[in-house]
Structure formats: C-alpha cells, structure tokens
Scaffold this motif. Structure first.
Motif, short mmCIF file in Angstrom:
data_model
loop_
_atom_site.label_atom_id
_atom_site.label_comp_id
_atom_site.label_asym_id
_atom_site.label_seq_id
_atom_site.Cartn_x
_atom_site.Cartn_y
_atom_site.Cartn_z
N ASP A 99 43.86 64.74 39.35
CA ASP A 99 45.12 64.46 38.54
C ASP A 99 45.14 63.41 37.57
OD1 ASP A 99 47.30 65.13 36.73
OD2 ASP A 99 48.65 65.72 38.56
N ASN A 105 48.37 62.41 35.36
CA ASN A 105 49.61 61.70 36.39
C ASN A 105 49.34 60.49 36.77
OD1 ASN A 105 51.71 63.39 35.94
ND2 ASN A 105 50.77 64.55 37.55
N LYS A 114 49.78 58.04 33.78
CA LYS A 114 51.01 57.87 33.61
C LYS A 114 51.65 57.14 34.64
CE LYS A 114 52.22 62.48 31.60
NZ LYS A 114 52.83 63.59 31.68
N ALA A 115 51.16 57.09 35.91
CA ALA A 115 51.53 56.12 36.84
C ALA A 115 50.97 54.94 36.62
CB ALA A 115 51.02 56.50 38.41
#
Length: 745
Positions: free
Chosen positions: A667, A670, A673-674
C-alpha cells in the motif's frame, strides 16, 4: 466503413497506401514465393528439415493438391501421420469438444497448448493450429499478449497458426450465431506483431478471411486479403458457406497473389468435383477439420451402447473393426516413438569430433538437487538477469516460505543468517554483483568468521565480466568484484558451466563453509545455466490492469512543461523514456539512471532542495523503491514542494526476468501519507492518470502518484546510445534552462 477507410483512420493515409498498395511493408522470406514440386516437398521431409519449413513448402506447393487432417490429441495425431497425411490440423472445435466444452472460448489457452504439445511430441509432420477466437480475447488484445502467445506456440514445435478475423460467436462456425468482424487495421496490427515476435521465418501465419461467411461481399474480402498479406500473412484460410460457391469462385479469380500468399480451404462439405474447380482456381491445400473427432464420437456411442445393452464387452471383444486389441494401442505408441527418434537430427562430424566446441550448461533442476542433497533448503536474494533461469526454477519448485525475494541484498543476508540460527543448515543468497555494495556492511558485520561466523552460500551474477559487452557501471563493478570479495575475506570461485563440474565446486564450497563457518561465493557468468521458461499468467493480467508502462510515461511527458525536469529509474523505464524522445524527435534532456538501483528518488530530492524553482518528476519503480523505502520518509520530512514522486508499479523486477517484487501487495499510497507527503493517490486507468498528472502540477508537494501497469516491454527496446557522462551534462544543462515554476501553473 470500408477497409481502406478503417486503416486510414487508424494509421494515416501513408500507411494505408502501403498496406493496400502494390508494395509490401516488408519483403516476404526469400523462399516464400518459390514454387515447390512434389519431389522438393518429399525431399524436405526426408532431409528432416524443421516442421515449419515443411509446412511452408507444403502450403506453397503449386503443382499438386495436398491435404491436412484433423487431430485432437496425441493418439489421433499418430493415426493421422500413419495414414499418410503430410500435415495435422489441430482444430479448435475438435480440441474443445474432446475437453467437454462447446467452444474454444471456454478453454484456457494454456490447456489448448498442452494438448497440441502432446501432438507435436509424438509426430514428425507439421501441425497447423486453428486458434479459433482464442487470440481475439481481451487477454491478447495488446501487442505483448499476442506476441507472448505466438512465442509459446513456436517453442512447442507448432509449425503454423490460423488467426481468425471475427469474434463474438460463443460457439463455432457451424452454428448460426451472431458474429462480428475484427477491425481490419486492428487485425493487420496483430499480424505484424506476431511476425515481429517469431524467431523462425518459416513459421506460417495463416489469416482466416470470414467476409464471405458474414455477408460482406467479394470486394470487401479481397480488400481484407490484400491488407492481411501485406501485414505479414503467409497464407489465407478462406471460410466457406453453403450456397456461396459463386462468391468463392469470384474471390479466387480476383486473388492475384496466390504464389506469395496461397489460399487454403476447409473441404469438409466439398465434393470431389468442387475441389477440382477450386484447385483449378489456385487452391492446392485442403483441410479436413473435424472428421476424426466426429468419427470417434460415433464409434464410442456405438460401442458404449452395445456394452451397456450386453452387460459387458464380451460380444464385441473379438471384432477388431469395432474394438482394437490392446496390442494395437501399444503398437501405435511404439511405432510413433520409434519414428520420432529416427527423425531426430543426427549431426555427423566425420573423423573430427571437436566436442570442445560444444556449449555446456548447468541444468537448474540438477543444481537445486545438489543444493538439497547438502541440506540447503532456504533461498533468498534479489533477482538478476544472469541468474534468471535458476531463480525461476527455484521459485517454481521450492515452497513459498522457503524462497523469499528480498527488498535488497543486505536484507537477504539478514534473512539467511536468521535461517541458519534457527536450523543449522546452510542457506543460499543470490544477487547481481552490482548489489554487492548493499551487502558489504552486512557481510562484514554479521556472518564474517571474526564476528558471528554464520555459514551461507552466495550465488553472484557476474555482470561486467571482463571481455564481455556490458554497460559502463557494470564494467566497473565486474572488474573489481573478485578483489572486493578477497578484501572482505569471502573466498570465491567461478561456477563451472557443466553439471559434473558444478557438483565438484559445490563440494569444495560446502567443505570450506563448514571449516570457516562463514560465507562462500560462487560467481556465475552469463549463460551458465540452461534456459528455463516459466509458463504463467502475468501478474498484471491477473489483477486486471491494462495500462502499459510506456503509455504511462508518454502521458507524463505530455503533462510536463519547460519548468519540469524528469529523472527515470534504472531498467526499462529509463530505456523507454530515451526511445520515446527519439521517436518524437525531441532532444534528450532527462536523467536516465543506469545502476544505483533505488536511488532515483534520493537524487531527485537532492535536486529539488537545490533548485526549488524547478519542478522535478521522479519516475520510480516498485522494486527500486522497495530497495530503499526509507527515502520516502526523508522526502516527506524535508517537505520538498517541487518534487513529484511517480511510482510505476508492475509488481515485478521486470528488466531481469519478471520475478515478483511484492509491489502489487504494498500500500504505497498510505505509506506516502504516513511519511509526510502532501498528496498521494493511485491510478491504473489512462483517463485517471491524465487527471492525476494535472492535479499534481497544481498542488504543492511533495506529491506521490502510484501508477499500476502491466509488466513487459516492446521486444525491440534498446539501451541509450549516449554515455552516462553525456546524460549528466545534457540533464544539468536542461535543469539550468528550465523555466521557474508559476504558482498559477
């Protein structure tokens, strides 16, 4: 729309004139237009030429009639050859019927090839495969898909294939179901793709012309036939329909390329007189497409019903016309096997046996067996093109938990160390020598005999081997590799390229490993292992993706202005970007990375921080990004607003053999984003990609865009024809000349 309009709309007026004009796009094979006599065809068979060559000569013979008979499995193929036929028709209807389905569209392509493979292995005459509608499925809509299919046929000893220019029918041509004609330009493109994929000039591409069956008329049929022949068809299969004899004769009378591209016909319903008429009009080859299958049904129905009624076979067991003795089955098998062995090429070197000129290989199956005999059951590493064959064999024959493709070479050393600590068995770690840098610290600080002393066998692909052609960065690593290993106290030797030699070296390696309790390296030169090809569906196809990497790169190029500089990761991405600049007639201006896998994003970040008024687009790969995944956290932490990180994810290590990278299962959005990216999204559709590129241009970064694509590249893909130093200078100059980013861009 007529054929001319269709091709003109798709390819332009110039190509339309070439396709339908008097000149061919490519010259036919030198012998394609020759007239072959009966003696020449028989002589060809006697001299044991390739089956494809025999089929080409058979189809192009102009002085006699020839007949090709249907078979649907190995036994029926043997019977066809024994009867005296010169060729076998592997019919889609017959094969699908014997597999218990109504249409070839309900049978997987791999299953069909398995059947035909068994036929080819037990016969010596050529097989012409009727592909039915199989190659019109969506899975083969792309050039890559149909080329993969055609290569599989060629590798399995098939001599030719018929490609159908219609689709949509869910059964077959003997039923009155609706059908649609494939667009002529699309079909020509498919023929050209097939021709480019073939290794043999003799493999026969037969285009099936269905225009008369589908009511499109003689003129349309002739236009299609002309286009198909120009696009690369070696022969035409003229589909027949009841009551259309006049149109058939008109077509044959109007076809003036019978010598270069002969017409063959299915003669299932023809009388001898009609066959004589068509023969006079130029048709010399006739196919009997389903008689063996239908006769076997009749015989089985009769015998099965009789056994049921008589409560056993006792009343028919003595009748050889109804039930052949078991000895006849054995005879057919033995005679066929003897004939195949007799037909195998025999190369004689009279009184001069120079066997030292024979190329040797280590067989992957033998190598894995030798490792297992020495209790090596765990395998990990990073894929490499030189190690492709043995790694793919290991992947196919080792349990998933015992073969782990690592993100980088250092991680593989750690995995191997853990396995030894748990089991006491020697693991195998494989990688390309360019990855030795990633493994230096782990090798010196973990398994080294003066530290933890952990045994492991290293299998290292030798890129940049002295005296071999390779890329500059590989030559640097290849030249110093042995010295590096020596300085690291890792003993090594070259793996011999024959089985017995490899076994002897493995004995020496394992003895040294046991003595030192430390790593030992085997260096693998190119072509050490024999070829091993996996027969599997591409991961992208299984996931339902259709976008190709090249299409994604083109869309990104179209979305970039003069305020943008592009960097491309090592492998196919950089090579495709280079070729697209050449194809478009654009000057080279991009940073095309060679080597240093996984560092494109770091280089891009360094540029973005140094030049905040220039937009930088990093074209990354899934395998490369995973190798140094921590860079994403660094990018997010710095907050480089002018950096666009584009991850082209095909789920594989594409340029070294297509081994899975784990990219599809990660993924990335994500993760981005993290890590602190300002924006992150994933696309797999061309329209969504275009929209995402525009959004990325307007948004402050760092931006992350994952583009999911299918694997593979065009077969003619070349490496850049400019040096790394030239790439450096060209790119630096482009960066210095980029326009400043506009806030309203």
């Amino acid at each position: 729309m007529c054929i001319r309009d269709s091709i003109n709309a798709e390819y332009g007026e110039a190509l339309c004139l070439m396709l339908l004009g008097a000149r061919r796009l490519r010259p036919p094979p030198v012998c394609a237009a020759r007239l072959y006599s009966t003696d020449q065809v028989q002589s060809s068979k006697r001299s044991l030429q390739k089956k494809a060559t025999v089929l080409r000569q058979l189809l192009h013979a102009q002085d006699r009639q020839s007949f090709i008979m249907e078979a649907h499995n190995g036994l029926s193929a043997r019977i066809v050859e024994e009867a005296g036929f010169e060729g076998i028709w592997a019919g889609s209807l017959a094969i699908s019927a014997t597999l218990g389905v109504r249409s070839d569209e309900e049978v997987s392509w791999n299953r069909v090839l398995e059947v035909v493979d068994s036929m080819a292995n037990c016969t010596t005459i050529p097989i012409l495969l009727d592909a039915g509608k199989q190659l019109n499925h969506d899975a083969y809509a792309s050039t890559k898909g149909v080329q993969r299919a055609i290569r599989k046929m060629e590798s399995r000893g098939i001599a030719g294939v018929t490609l159908n220019d219609s689709y949509g029918r869910r059964s077959n041509s003997f039923l009155d179901d609706d059908d649609l004609m494939v667009d002529a330009a699309e079909f020509c493109h498919k023929l050209q793709a097939c021709k480019e994929a073939l290794n043999s000039v003799d493999f026969q591409l037969v285009a099936c012309v269905n225009s008369l069956v589908d009511g499109e008329g003689v003129e349309e049929a002739l236009e299609r036939a002309e286009a198909y022949a120009t696009a690369g068809a070696d022969a035409l299969l003229l589909a027949t329909a009841r009551g259309a004899e006049g149109e058939l004769q008109s077509f044959l009378a109007g076809w003036d390329k019978a010598k270069e591209c002969p017409v063959i016909m299915v003669g299932d319903t023809m009388s001898r007189s009609k066959m004589s008429i068509y023969s006079d009009l130029g048709v010399k080859t006739f196919v009997w497409s389903n008689q063996n299958m239908r006769s076997s049904i009749a015989s089985m129905q009769k015998v099965t019903k009789r056994i049921w009624q008589d409560h056993g076979p006792q009343d028919i067991s003595g009748d050889p016309s109804t039930l052949v003795p078991v000895q006849e089955v054995f005879r057919l098998n033995k005679d066929a096997e003897d004939k195949v062995l007799e037909a195998a090429p025999k190369v004689w070197n009279r009184a001069r046996p120079i066997d030292e000129m024979t190329r040797n290989f280590v067989h992957p199956a033998f190598f894995l067996k030798q490792l297992r005999e020495r209790k090596t059951e765990f395998f990990t590493g990073v894929p490499d093109s030189i190690l492709r064959d043995v790694c793919q064999y290991i992947d196919d024959n080792v349990a998933e938990e015992n073969h782990v493709i690592a993100a980088n070479e250092g991680a593989a050393i750690g995995l191997a160390a853990g396995h030894y600590l748990a089991t006491g068995n020697v693991p195998l770690v494989y990688f390309q020598n360019s990855g030795l840098g990633n493994a230096v610290n782990p090798l010196l600080s973990l398994p080294h005999k003066e530290v933890y002393g952990i045994p492991m066998l290293l299998l290292i692909g030798w890129r940049g081997e002295p005296g071999k052609r390779d890329e500059p960065h590989h030559h640097v690593q290849g030249r110093i590799m042995e010295k590096m290993l020596e300085m690291m106290d890792v003993p090594c030797q070259v793996l011999p390229d024959w089985n017995q030699g490899a076994a002897k070296v493995l004995d020496e390696a394992y003895a040294r490993i046991e003595k030192d309790k430390a790593p030992y390296a085997l260096l693998v030169k190119r072509a050490t292992f024999s070829r091993y090809d996996r027969d599997f569906e591409e991961l992208g196809d299984l996931e339902g993706y259709t976008l190709r990497r090249q299409e994604a790169i083109e869309a990104i190029m179209d979305g970039c202005n003069n305020d943008t500089a592009i960097l491309a990761t090592t492998g196919f991405t950089a090579r495709e970007l280079y070729e697209m600049r050449e194809d478009r007639g654009q000057p080279q201006q991009d940073f095309l990375q060679a080597g240093s896998m996984g560092l494109t994003s770091s280089i891009s970040l360094g540029l973005a921080l140094a030049k905040p008024d220039v937009r930088f687009v990093c074209l990354d790969g899934d395998g490369a990004n995973l190798m140094h995944l921590g860079t994403m956290q660094t990018i997010g932490k710095t907050g480089a607003q002018n950096l666009c990180h584009v991850l082209i994810n095909n789920g594989s290590h594409d340029s070294v053999g297509g081994q899975p990278s784990g990219g599809y299962g990660t993924d990335f959005v994500n993760i981005a984003k993290a890590c602190g990216y300002a924006n992150a999204e994933s696309v797999s559709d061309p329209d969504d990609l275009t929209t995402a590129i525009q959004k990325m241009k307007l948004a402050q970064g760092p931006n992350f865009l994952e583009v999911r694509v299918v694997g593979g590249a065009r077969p003619t893909l070349q490496r850049p024809a400019i040096s790394c130093a030239e790439i450096r200078d060209i790119f630096s100059k482009h960066v210095s000349q980029c326009d400043p980013i506009h806030t309203d861009d």
